[in-house]
Design a protein around this motif. Structure first.
Motif, PDB file in Angstrom:
ATOM      1  N   ALA A  24       0.849  -1.188   0.000  1.00 45.37           N
ATOM      2  CA  ALA A  24       0.000   0.000   0.000  1.00 45.37           C
ATOM      3  C   ALA A  24       0.885   1.238   0.000  1.00 45.37           C
ATOM      4  CB  ALA A  24      -0.920   0.005   1.205  1.00 45.37           C
ATOM      5  N   LEU A  25       0.604   2.146  -0.921  1.00 41.47           N
ATOM      6  CA  LEU A  25       1.249   3.454  -0.960  1.00 41.47           C
ATOM      7  C   LEU A  25       0.213   4.466  -0.510  1.00 41.47           C
ATOM      8  CD1 LEU A  25       2.886   3.220  -4.492  1.00 41.47           C
ATOM      9  CD2 LEU A  25       4.015   2.899  -2.311  1.00 41.47           C
ATOM     10  N   ALA A  26       0.641   5.423   0.292  1.00 41.93           N
ATOM     11  CA  ALA A  26      -0.313   6.408   0.792  1.00 41.93           C
ATOM     12  C   ALA A  26       0.294   7.802   0.746  1.00 41.93           C
ATOM     13  CB  ALA A  26      -0.726   6.068   2.218  1.00 41.93           C
ATOM     14  N   ARG A  27      -0.561   8.771   0.500  1.00 40.61           N
ATOM     15  CA  ARG A  27      -0.152  10.168   0.507  1.00 40.61           C
ATOM     16  C   ARG A  27      -1.142  10.935   1.368  1.00 40.61           C
ATOM     17  NH1 ARG A  27       1.460  14.089  -4.500  1.00 40.61           N
ATOM     18  NH2 ARG A  27       2.133  15.789  -3.169  1.00 40.61           N
ATOM     19  N   LEU A  28      -0.615  11.730   2.270  1.00 45.74           N
ATOM     20  CA  LEU A  28      -1.468  12.514   3.155  1.00 45.74           C
ATOM     21  C   LEU A  28      -2.328  13.477   2.346  1.00 45.74           C
ATOM     22  CD1 LEU A  28       1.156  13.333   5.914  1.00 45.74           C
ATOM     23  CD2 LEU A  28      -0.563  11.532   5.931  1.00 45.74           C
ATOM     24  N   SER A  29      -3.548  13.698   2.802  1.00 48.42           N
ATOM     25  CA  SER A  29      -4.443  14.619   2.114  1.00 48.42           C
ATOM     26  C   SER A  29      -5.154  15.493   3.143  1.00 48.42           C
ATOM     27  CB  SER A  29      -5.466  13.856   1.266  1.00 48.42           C
ATOM     28  OG  SER A  29      -6.474  13.310   2.065  1.00 48.42           O
ATOM     29  N   LEU A  48     -15.155  -1.599   6.336  1.00 48.97           N
ATOM     30  CA  LEU A  48     -15.379  -1.860   7.753  1.00 48.97           C
ATOM     31  C   LEU A  48     -14.512  -0.997   8.663  1.00 48.97           C
ATOM     32  CD1 LEU A  48     -15.679  -5.742   7.654  1.00 48.97           C
ATOM     33  CD2 LEU A  48     -17.524  -4.070   7.945  1.00 48.97           C
ATOM     34  N   ARG A  49     -13.344  -0.544   8.164  1.00 43.22           N
ATOM     35  CA  ARG A  49     -12.408   0.217   9.003  1.00 43.22           C
ATOM     36  C   ARG A  49     -12.291   1.683   8.602  1.00 43.22           C
ATOM     37  NH1 ARG A  49      -8.718  -2.733  12.079  1.00 43.22           N
ATOM     38  NH2 ARG A  49      -7.311  -0.971  11.911  1.00 43.22           N
ATOM     39  N   GLN A  50     -13.160   2.178   7.748  1.00 48.01           N
ATOM     40  CA  GLN A  50     -13.029   3.528   7.198  1.00 48.01           C
ATOM     41  C   GLN A  50     -12.981   4.622   8.254  1.00 48.01           C
ATOM     42  OE1 GLN A  50     -16.332   4.435   4.652  1.00 48.01           O
ATOM     43  NE2 GLN A  50     -17.779   3.465   6.032  1.00 48.01           N
ATOM     44  N   ASP A  51     -13.628   4.413   9.388  1.00 49.89           N
ATOM     45  CA  ASP A  51     -13.637   5.431  10.438  1.00 49.89           C
ATOM     46  C   ASP A  51     -12.313   5.505  11.195  1.00 49.89           C
ATOM     47  OD1 ASP A  51     -16.232   6.093   9.786  1.00 49.89           O
ATOM     48  OD2 ASP A  51     -17.093   4.650  11.192  1.00 49.89           O
ATOM     49  N   HIS A  52     -11.470   4.502  11.042  1.00 48.34           N
ATOM     50  CA  HIS A  52     -10.200   4.446  11.761  1.00 48.34           C
ATOM     51  C   HIS A  52      -9.028   4.964  10.937  1.00 48.34           C
ATOM     52  CE1 HIS A  52     -12.282   2.175  14.824  1.00 48.34           C
ATOM     53  NE2 HIS A  52     -12.711   1.336  13.896  1.00 48.34           N
ATOM     54  N   PHE A  53      -9.231   5.200   9.658  1.00 50.75           N
ATOM     55  CA  PHE A  53      -8.147   5.660   8.786  1.00 50.75           C
ATOM     56  C   PHE A  53      -7.896   7.147   8.967  1.00 50.75           C
ATOM     57  CE2 PHE A  53      -9.279   1.936   6.133  1.00 50.75           C
ATOM     58  CZ  PHE A  53      -8.021   1.389   5.988  1.00 50.75           C
ATOM     59  N   PRO A  54      -6.636   7.554   8.851  1.00 49.67           N
ATOM     60  CA  PRO A  54      -6.350   8.994   8.802  1.00 49.67           C
ATOM     61  C   PRO A  54      -6.758   9.538   7.429  1.00 49.67           C
ATOM     62  CG  PRO A  54      -4.334   7.728   8.524  1.00 49.67           C
ATOM     63  CD  PRO A  54      -5.429   6.742   8.812  1.00 49.67           C
ATOM     64  N   SER A  55      -6.630  10.815   7.244  1.00 52.35           N
ATOM     65  CA  SER A  55      -6.963  11.443   5.969  1.00 52.35           C
ATOM     66  C   SER A  55      -5.813  11.218   4.976  1.00 52.35           C
ATOM     67  CB  SER A  55      -7.206  12.930   6.165  1.00 52.35           C
ATOM     68  OG  SER A  55      -7.501  13.533   4.936  1.00 52.35           O
ATOM     69  N   VAL A  56      -5.905  10.135   4.214  1.00 52.16           N
ATOM     70  CA  VAL A  56      -4.866   9.775   3.249  1.00 52.16           C
ATOM     71  C   VAL A  56      -5.506   9.231   1.979  1.00 52.16           C
ATOM     72  CG1 VAL A  56      -3.034   9.235   4.917  1.00 52.16           C
ATOM     73  CG2 VAL A  56      -4.626   7.470   4.270  1.00 52.16           C
ATOM     74  N   ASP A  57      -4.765   9.330   0.886  1.00 49.43           N
ATOM     75  CA  ASP A  57      -5.128   8.645  -0.350  1.00 49.43           C
ATOM     76  C   ASP A  57      -4.257   7.396  -0.412  1.00 49.43           C
ATOM     77  OD1 ASP A  57      -6.863  10.670  -0.994  1.00 49.43           O
ATOM     78  OD2 ASP A  57      -5.506  11.660  -2.391  1.00 49.43           O
ATOM     79  N   ILE A  58      -4.873   6.224  -0.570  1.00 48.65           N
ATOM     80  CA  ILE A  58      -4.160   4.951  -0.520  1.00 48.65           C
ATOM     81  C   ILE A  58      -4.321   4.228  -1.846  1.00 48.65           C
ATOM     82  CG2 ILE A  58      -3.983   2.725   0.672  1.00 48.65           C
ATOM     83  CD1 ILE A  58      -5.535   4.083   3.007  1.00 48.65           C
ATOM     84  N   ASP A  90       2.167   4.993  11.186  1.00 47.31           N
ATOM     85  CA  ASP A  90       3.119   5.777  10.402  1.00 47.31           C
ATOM     86  C   ASP A  90       2.563   7.147  10.020  1.00 47.31           C
ATOM     87  OD1 ASP A  90       4.776   3.612  10.640  1.00 47.31           O
ATOM     88  OD2 ASP A  90       4.600   2.968   8.553  1.00 47.31           O
ATOM     89  N   ALA A  91       1.259   7.209   9.768  1.00 50.68           N
ATOM     90  CA  ALA A  91       0.648   8.496   9.416  1.00 50.68           C
ATOM     91  C   ALA A  91       0.696   9.454  10.603  1.00 50.68           C
ATOM     92  CB  ALA A  91      -0.791   8.295   8.963  1.00 50.68           C
ATOM     93  N   GLN A  92       0.579   8.936  11.807  1.00 49.78           N
ATOM     94  CA  GLN A  92       0.670   9.784  12.997  1.00 49.78           C
ATOM     95  C   GLN A  92       2.102  10.257  13.211  1.00 49.78           C
ATOM     96  OE1 GLN A  92      -0.953   7.354  16.077  1.00 49.78           O
ATOM     97  NE2 GLN A  92      -3.066   7.809  15.521  1.00 49.78           N
ATOM     98  N   ALA A  93       3.092   9.470  12.758  1.00 51.95           N
ATOM     99  CA  ALA A  93       4.494   9.823  12.943  1.00 51.95           C
ATOM    100  C   ALA A  93       4.936  10.926  11.981  1.00 51.95           C
ATOM    101  CB  ALA A  93       5.381   8.598  12.750  1.00 51.95           C
ATOM    102  N   VAL A  94       4.236  11.068  10.853  1.00 51.18           N
ATOM    103  CA  VAL A  94       4.563  12.126   9.895  1.00 51.18           C
ATOM    104  C   VAL A  94       4.104  13.447  10.499  1.00 51.18           C
ATOM    105  CG1 VAL A  94       4.082  13.047   7.599  1.00 51.18           C
ATOM    106  CG2 VAL A  94       4.378  10.603   7.908  1.00 51.18           C
ATOM    107  N   PRO A  95       4.975  14.444  10.564  1.00 55.45           N
ATOM    108  CA  PRO A  95       4.579  15.723  11.163  1.00 55.45           C
ATOM    109  C   PRO A  95       3.381  16.336  10.443  1.00 55.45           C
ATOM    110  CG  PRO A  95       6.927  15.706  10.648  1.00 55.45           C
ATOM    111  CD  PRO A  95       6.341  14.449  10.097  1.00 55.45           C
ATOM    112  N   ALA A  96       2.352  16.661  11.215  1.00 55.82           N
ATOM    113  CA  ALA A  96       1.126  17.214  10.625  1.00 55.82           C
ATOM    114  C   ALA A  96       1.322  18.656  10.183  1.00 55.82           C
ATOM    115  CB  ALA A  96      -0.010  17.134  11.628  1.00 55.82           C
TER     116      ALA A  96
END
Length: 133
Positions: free
Chosen positions: A36-41, A76-86, A116-122
Motif C-alpha cells: 500500500a502506498l499512501a499520501r497525506l491529504s 469496515l475500518r473507514q472510520d479508523h483511517f487517517p486522511s490519506v489517499d491509498i 506511520d501516518a501519525q508519525a509524519v509531522p502534521a
C-alpha cells in the motif's frame, strides 16, 4: 452506528488521483502479496484505489477476490483511517493467500499505516518522504 457504505467519495477514481499518490507517496506499507502506498491529504477522509495487474494475478476470479477483500476491509475500518489517499497494489503470489490470512495481512497493514501516518509531522506539508514499515 457509523455509516458502513463505500461511496464514490472514498475511492480514487481517475488516473490523476492515482498518479498523485505514485509520484510522491508519504507512506509505504508492505504485506504478503500486496503493498500500500499512501499520501497525506486534507480531504478529511481516506480514499482508496486498487491496482491488480494480470501479470501478477493471472485469473480474473483471483483479481476480483483481491479487490473485493480490500474493499470490504476498507469499508469496515473507514472510520479508523487517517486522511490519506491509498493505492493498494497486488504483488505476485497474492492469489495463493487464503481469505483469512489475507484479511489478517490487511488489518496489520492498516494498523501500520495509521501508526506511520501519525508519525509524519502534521504541520509540514506532504513532501514525498517515504517511510517503510
Amino acid at each position: 452506528m457509523p455509516h458502513q457504505g463505500f461511496p464514490r467519495c472514498l475511492r480514487l477514481l481517475n488516473a490523476g488521483d492515482f498518479s498523485h499518490v505514485f509520484e510522491q507517496a508519504d507512506l509505504k506499507v508492505h504485506g504478503k502479496g500486496m503493498m500500500a502506498l499512501a499520501r497525506l491529504s486534507t480531504r478529511g477522509h481516506p480514499r482508496v484505489g486498487l491496482v491488480v495487474s494480470k501479470k501478477n494475478v493471472k485469473l480474473a476470479v483471483d483479481r476480483n477476490r483481491f479487490k473485493r477483500l480490500v474493499r470490504e476491509s476498507v469499508r469496515l475500518r473507514q472510520d479508523h483511517f487517517p486522511s490519506v489517499d491509498i493505492v493498494v497494489l497486488a504483488k505476485r503470489g497474492a492469489h495463493d493467500i487464503d481469505n483469512e490470512t489475507f484479511t489478517r495481512q490487511l488489518n496489520g497493514m492498516w494498523k501500520r499505516l495509521q501508526r506511520d501516518a501519525q508519525a509524519v509531522p502534521a504541520s509540514s506539508p506532504p513532501n514525498g518522504v517515504t517511510r517503510d514499515a
